[in-house]
Design a protein around this motif. Structure first.
Motif, PDB file in Angstrom:
ATOM      1  N   ARG A 103       0.868  -1.131   0.124  1.00  0.00           N
ATOM      2  CA  ARG A 103      -0.082   0.076   0.103  1.00  0.00           C
ATOM      3  C   ARG A 103       0.841   1.212   0.070  1.00  0.00           C
ATOM      4  NH1 ARG A 103      -5.853  -0.919  -0.034  1.00  0.00           N
ATOM      5  NH2 ARG A 103      -6.039  -3.080   0.361  1.00  0.00           N
ATOM      6  N   ILE A 104       1.588   1.451  -0.867  1.00  0.00           N
ATOM      7  CA  ILE A 104       2.556   2.582  -1.175  1.00  0.00           C
ATOM      8  C   ILE A 104       1.958   3.933  -0.934  1.00  0.00           C
ATOM      9  CG2 ILE A 104       2.755   2.739  -3.719  1.00  0.00           C
ATOM     10  CD1 ILE A 104       5.647   2.615  -1.198  1.00  0.00           C
ATOM     11  N   ASP A 105       0.757   4.150  -1.423  1.00  0.00           N
ATOM     12  CA  ASP A 105       0.155   5.375  -1.566  1.00  0.00           C
ATOM     13  C   ASP A 105      -0.238   5.820   0.226  1.00  0.00           C
ATOM     14  OD1 ASP A 105       0.084   5.583  -4.093  1.00  0.00           O
ATOM     15  OD2 ASP A 105      -1.866   4.795  -4.557  1.00  0.00           O
ATOM     16  N   ASP A 106      -0.565   4.594   0.742  1.00  0.00           N
ATOM     17  CA  ASP A 106      -0.796   4.984   2.291  1.00  0.00           C
ATOM     18  C   ASP A 106       0.394   5.331   2.858  1.00  0.00           C
ATOM     19  OD1 ASP A 106      -3.793   4.733   1.994  1.00  0.00           O
ATOM     20  OD2 ASP A 106      -3.447   2.249   2.266  1.00  0.00           O
ATOM     21  N   SER A 107       1.513   4.736   2.372  1.00  0.00           N
ATOM     22  CA  SER A 107       2.874   4.864   3.262  1.00  0.00           C
ATOM     23  C   SER A 107       3.109   6.477   2.902  1.00  0.00           C
ATOM     24  CB  SER A 107       4.018   4.188   2.304  1.00  0.00           C
ATOM     25  OG  SER A 107       3.842   2.593   2.697  1.00  0.00           O
ATOM     26  N   PHE A 108       3.034   6.793   1.682  1.00  0.00           N
ATOM     27  CA  PHE A 108       3.331   8.197   1.141  1.00  0.00           C
ATOM     28  C   PHE A 108       2.498   9.293   1.968  1.00  0.00           C
ATOM     29  CE2 PHE A 108       3.068  11.969  -1.503  1.00  0.00           C
ATOM     30  CZ  PHE A 108       4.378  12.281  -1.477  1.00  0.00           C
ATOM     31  N   TRP A 112      12.308   9.129   6.976  1.00  0.00           N
ATOM     32  CA  TRP A 112      12.813   8.983   5.433  1.00  0.00           C
ATOM     33  C   TRP A 112      13.190   7.515   4.716  1.00  0.00           C
ATOM     34  CZ3 TRP A 112      12.625  13.302   2.201  1.00  0.00           C
ATOM     35  CH2 TRP A 112      12.410  14.334   2.915  1.00  0.00           C
ATOM     36  N   ASN A 113      14.081   6.787   5.933  1.00  0.00           N
ATOM     37  CA  ASN A 113      14.575   5.403   5.516  1.00  0.00           C
ATOM     38  C   ASN A 113      13.102   4.694   5.113  1.00  0.00           C
ATOM     39  OD1 ASN A 113      17.017   6.306   5.823  1.00  0.00           O
ATOM     40  ND2 ASN A 113      17.220   5.231   7.805  1.00  0.00           N
ATOM     41  N   SER A 114      12.359   4.785   5.945  1.00  0.00           N
ATOM     42  CA  SER A 114      11.238   3.869   5.758  1.00  0.00           C
ATOM     43  C   SER A 114      10.312   4.054   4.427  1.00  0.00           C
ATOM     44  CB  SER A 114      10.100   4.292   7.010  1.00  0.00           C
ATOM     45  OG  SER A 114      10.602   3.813   8.178  1.00  0.00           O
ATOM     46  N   LEU A 115      10.262   5.312   4.053  1.00  0.00           N
ATOM     47  CA  LEU A 115       9.597   5.372   2.882  1.00  0.00           C
ATOM     48  C   LEU A 115      10.326   5.119   1.492  1.00  0.00           C
ATOM     49  CD1 LEU A 115       7.040   6.730   1.331  1.00  0.00           C
ATOM     50  CD2 LEU A 115       8.526   8.798   1.042  1.00  0.00           C
ATOM     51  N   ILE A 116      11.686   5.239   1.646  1.00  0.00           N
ATOM     52  CA  ILE A 116      12.861   4.876   0.900  1.00  0.00           C
ATOM     53  C   ILE A 116      12.814   3.095   0.828  1.00  0.00           C
ATOM     54  CG2 ILE A 116      15.478   4.757   0.238  1.00  0.00           C
ATOM     55  CD1 ILE A 116      15.676   7.256   1.682  1.00  0.00           C
ATOM     56  N   CYS A 117      12.701   2.611   1.667  1.00  0.00           N
ATOM     57  CA  CYS A 117      12.696   1.026   1.712  1.00  0.00           C
ATOM     58  C   CYS A 117      11.491   0.680   1.185  1.00  0.00           C
ATOM     59  CB  CYS A 117      12.962   0.657   3.221  1.00  0.00           C
ATOM     60  SG  CYS A 117      14.765   0.901   3.765  1.00  0.00           S
ATOM     61  N   ALA A 118      10.285   1.320   1.519  1.00  0.00           N
ATOM     62  CA  ALA A 118       8.922   0.954   1.184  1.00  0.00           C
ATOM     63  C   ALA A 118       9.003   1.055  -0.491  1.00  0.00           C
ATOM     64  CB  ALA A 118       7.574   1.734   1.629  1.00  0.00           C
TER      65      ALA A 118
END
Length: 768
Positions: free
Chosen positions: A573-578, A592-598
């Motif tokens: 669910r990459i949109d929810d992550s963003f 920042w790391n969590s989004l890069i890894c996602a």
């Protein structure tokens, strides 16, 4: 002089009268001469004057002042008739010498013989009982007072009020006050001073207002009692009323009232009012400076406290040990070590360095700044360090990971017979944060059991955290089960412990049990359980926990946001992550790391790299985990040159030494690109012992590419590192199969059988 004339009259044989003996006895009393008293006593006995009432009373008074209880007893027994004056003298004499049983016996016999007493005798007797703390005896006198009908006498009531209030029986004192119909100024003063004596300042102020409303005017004694009440006021509104009253009545006494008003506002935490009083004082003295500095510190205004210290020091005011200790604490909070050392010098100069609580403040200041040498010097200069001193050392050593020092101090405590408390054990457990220190943690646990501290839930929670950090969740669970009434922290520690040890399923299950028990989850709990859902790729359950976090008001927590970004990313669910990323106000490096890894996990390499570039522009410094995410993104997209650029920039641009996981990513990138020789060279160049993972990646690539030569090398290294690992045998066997070499394939399978290596059975965990 009088006793000398009396002796001359005796030698001259002149006739002596009653007046002569009384005058001689009075003179002996004034001279405080026990010898003269004894001579007059003997002469009165010889000449038959002892039976005279006036002479007998004078003798009683003399022995009451200079004799003993035995003399009083003998004299009272030899006196034929006791009048009210004789009884009063005897009662006061017995009370003065602490012979209250004799006084009570005499008192009862006089009531039986119907000898009348003056109210002054009762008042004196009750006052002496109160000052000597003999409440039971005073209560018996009170009962006798009621019997003879003197309980209506205002002077007796005043003494009773004073007696009860001084013996902390304020309820009885207030009942007597309310019962009394003929109150005089002393009655009011007695209860007001009693309330002040018992630190009931707010009630005392209310009584003063009631007194003034009744029309009774205050005298100097009332005002001093009123000021004593002011000094123990805790309610700010009462303090303001009292301040107005002090200003109105200041004419009675104009000494020390400013400091009393200041004390009043300090105790009621009226900082603004205290500042106004302090600034308006014509001459601030040592007391006012000390009080204001203490008030600033107690209200959390450490900077103002330090500034006032500098002003007081400049003006040469004497500061007491408590205030100087407070200045040291303020310097610790504000990290003003230079100023703290200056205060330390003032303490040493004033001779306060040996005060335990002062020394402890200095000890704590140096420990918080990491000045271990100075801290140890202060500690060893303390003649008798208390448990706080030992704990300060514990916590300092623990914060710097000095395990050997912690163990050394623990041993010294045992040698000196000093028993650690729960704070000592908590500090000891704090250093046990890895499997290497587990044996120390177990020893601490044994000591806690021995000391019978299992009832301390906070300490048991520290044990759970320790076992979690040491990766022994079975022992953590055993400790949890020993807690009779686990609190929220106990539950949260278990949920977090399972999550951080990779036991995601257990973490989720424990959270569900926790939820049913009624325990309250906090930010850390939700962050842990959401991370567990990320590990399990459990979107539905994770989204439910997210809703619970929002309902609990925990959504704004940054660690929780980081876990949610990771969880939604792992679940695709990459949109929810963003969205979660954008809604996080105070982003840290983990955000920042969590989004890069996602993005990397979902194959969106360009977006992962864009976020990395945006991260650099924001001023956030990347760390090792950041580059794992970036290299993973490059790996998924086959960006070899970009991967080399980011890999090399780690050390060149950011001073980050590549670790095992970074080399693994690079080996994987090269292998996917078919650059097996380059991957082998990179493995050989690793500046630390190679792990089996990089060789397994290479072996798998050799199987795909049919590179038998490199495959043999990789398989050999894996078997050396992990001889019982079935994967290496299977991969090597499959590599032979991929090139049609069935003979060697069978040989590897036979070797695997001979070595007793069994293939791990695969399984699938599918959420329902």
């Amino acid at each position: 002089m009088g006793s000398s004339f009396f002796c001359e009259m005796l030698r001259a044989g002149m006739p002596l009268t009653q007046s002569s003996f009384v005058s001689a006895l009075v003179a002996s009393a004034e001279m405080a001469s026990a010898n003269c008293l004894w001579q007059v006593h003997v002469s009165s006995l010889k000449l038959g004057f002892l039976s005279d009432c006036c002479v007998g009373n004078a003798l009683l008074k003399g022995y009451a002042n200079f004799g003993g209880v035995v003399d009083l007893r003998k004299l009272s027994e030899g006196t034929r008739v006791l009048d009210d004056i004789s009884v009063e003298i005897l009662l006061r004499g017995y009370a003065q010498h602490g012979a209250f049983s004799d006084a009570l016996k005499l008192f009862k016999s006089c009531i039986r013989d119907r000898i009348t007493f003056s109210s002054y005798a009762f008042s004196s007797l009750l006052s002496l009982c109160a000052s000597s703390g003999l409440v039971d005896c005073a209560v018996q006198f009170h009962a006798s007072v009621v019997k003879v009908g003197l309980d209506v006498d205002v002077s007796v009531v005043n003494s009773l009020i004073m007696m009860y209030s001084r013996s902390c029986n304020l309820e009885d004192a207030e009942q007597l006050f309310n019962w009394c119909n003929s109150r005089d100024i002393v009655t009011w003063n007695s209860l007001i001073s009693g309330l002040a004596y018992n630190s009931r300042g707010d009630a005392g102020i209310a009584l003063v207002q009631r007194m003034l409303l009744s029309g009774m005017q205050m005298n100097e004694s009332s005002f001093w009692s009123f000021l004593s009440c002011c000094a123990s006021i805790t309610n700010l509104e009462n303090a303001r009323r009292a301040h107005v009253q002090v200003l109105k009545l200041r004419g009675l006494v104009d000494q020390g009232t400013d400091n009393i008003i200041l004390t009043m506002y300090c105790k009621s935490k009226g900082l603004k009012y205290a500042e106004n009083v302090f600034e308006s004082m014509e001459g601030q003295d040592n007391v006012s400076f000390n009080m204001m500095m203490s008030l600033y510190r107690s209200c959390g205004y450490f900077t103002e406290s330090v500034e006032l210290f500098l002003l007081a020091h400049e003006e040469g005011h004497w500061l007491n040990e408590a205030v100087l200790s407070g200045v040291i604490c303020s310097c610790s909070v504000l990290n003003l070590l230079d100023l703290g050392e200056q205060a330390h010098g003032s303490i040493t100069k004033a001779g306060f360095g040996n005060f335990p609580f002062v020394a402890n403040s200095i000890l704590e200041m140096y420990s918080q700044d990491g000045r271990i040498d100075e801290m140890e010097q202060i500690f060893y200069d303390i003649a008798k360090p208390d448990i706080f001193s030992w704990n300060t050392l514990f916590m300092c050593y623990a914060s710097f990971g000095l395990i050997n020092k912690v163990c050394e101090i623990w041993q010294k405590m045992e040698d000196l017979g000093v028993n650690p408390n729960e704070f000592s054990y908590s500090a000891l457990l704090a250093v046990c944060s890895s499997a290497a220190t587990l044996f120390i943690g177990r020893q601490v646990h044994a000591s806690i059991l021995k000391m019978g501290l299992l009832f301390d839930v906070a300490l048991m929670n520290s044990l759970i955290t320790m076992y979690s950090n040491c990766h022994t969740m079975k022992e953590a669970l055993a400790v949890f089960k020993e807690i009779s009434l686990p609190d929220n922290i106990s539950w949260n520690a278990m949920v977090s412990g399972y999550a951080q040890n990779g036991l995601a399923e257990e973490s989720v299950k424990f959270y569900i049990i926790m939820n049913r028990s009624g325990a309250k989850a906090n930010y850390s709990t939700y962050a842990s359980v959401c991370m567990a859902c990320a590990t399990l790729s459990e979107f539905r359950l994770g989204s439910q926990f997210h809703v619970q976090a929002i309902t609990s008001g925990c959504e704004s927590d940054v660690p929780l946001s980081n876990s949610l970004v990771a969880m939604y990313g792992k679940c695709g669910r990459i949109d929810d992550s963003f969205k979660i990323f954008q809604g996080t106000e105070s982003k840290d490096v983990i955000t920042w790391n969590s989004l890069i890894c996602a993005y990397a996990h979902n194959g969106l390499a360009s977006k992962a790299i864009d976020v990395f570039e945006e991260m650099k522009l924001s001023g956030m410094e990347p760390n090792g985990v950041t580059f794992v995410g970036v290299l993973s993104a490059c790996c998924n997209a086959g960006l070899v040159s970009e991967a080399w650029y980011y890999f090399n920039s780690m050390h060149e641009n950011y001073g980050i030494t590549p670790l095992e996981e970074h080399y693994s990513c690079m080996v994987d990138i090269l292998c996917r690109a078919g650059k097996l020789e380059e991957a082998k060279d990179l493995i050989d160049s690793m500046p630390f012992d190679q792990c089996s993972l990089v060789w397994r990646i290479l072996l798998n690539a050799c199987k795909v590419n049919g590179n038998l030569i490199l495959g043999k090398v990789a398989a050999k290294r894996i078997m050396q590192l992990e001889p019982r690992d079935s994967a290496s045998y299977i991969l090597l066997s499959d590599t032979y199969g991929s090139v049609g070499d069935r003979e060697n394939k069978a040989r590897v399978r036979m070797l695997m059988k001979d070595m007793g290596v069994k293939k791990t059975v695969g399984f699938s965990w599918i959420s329902s």
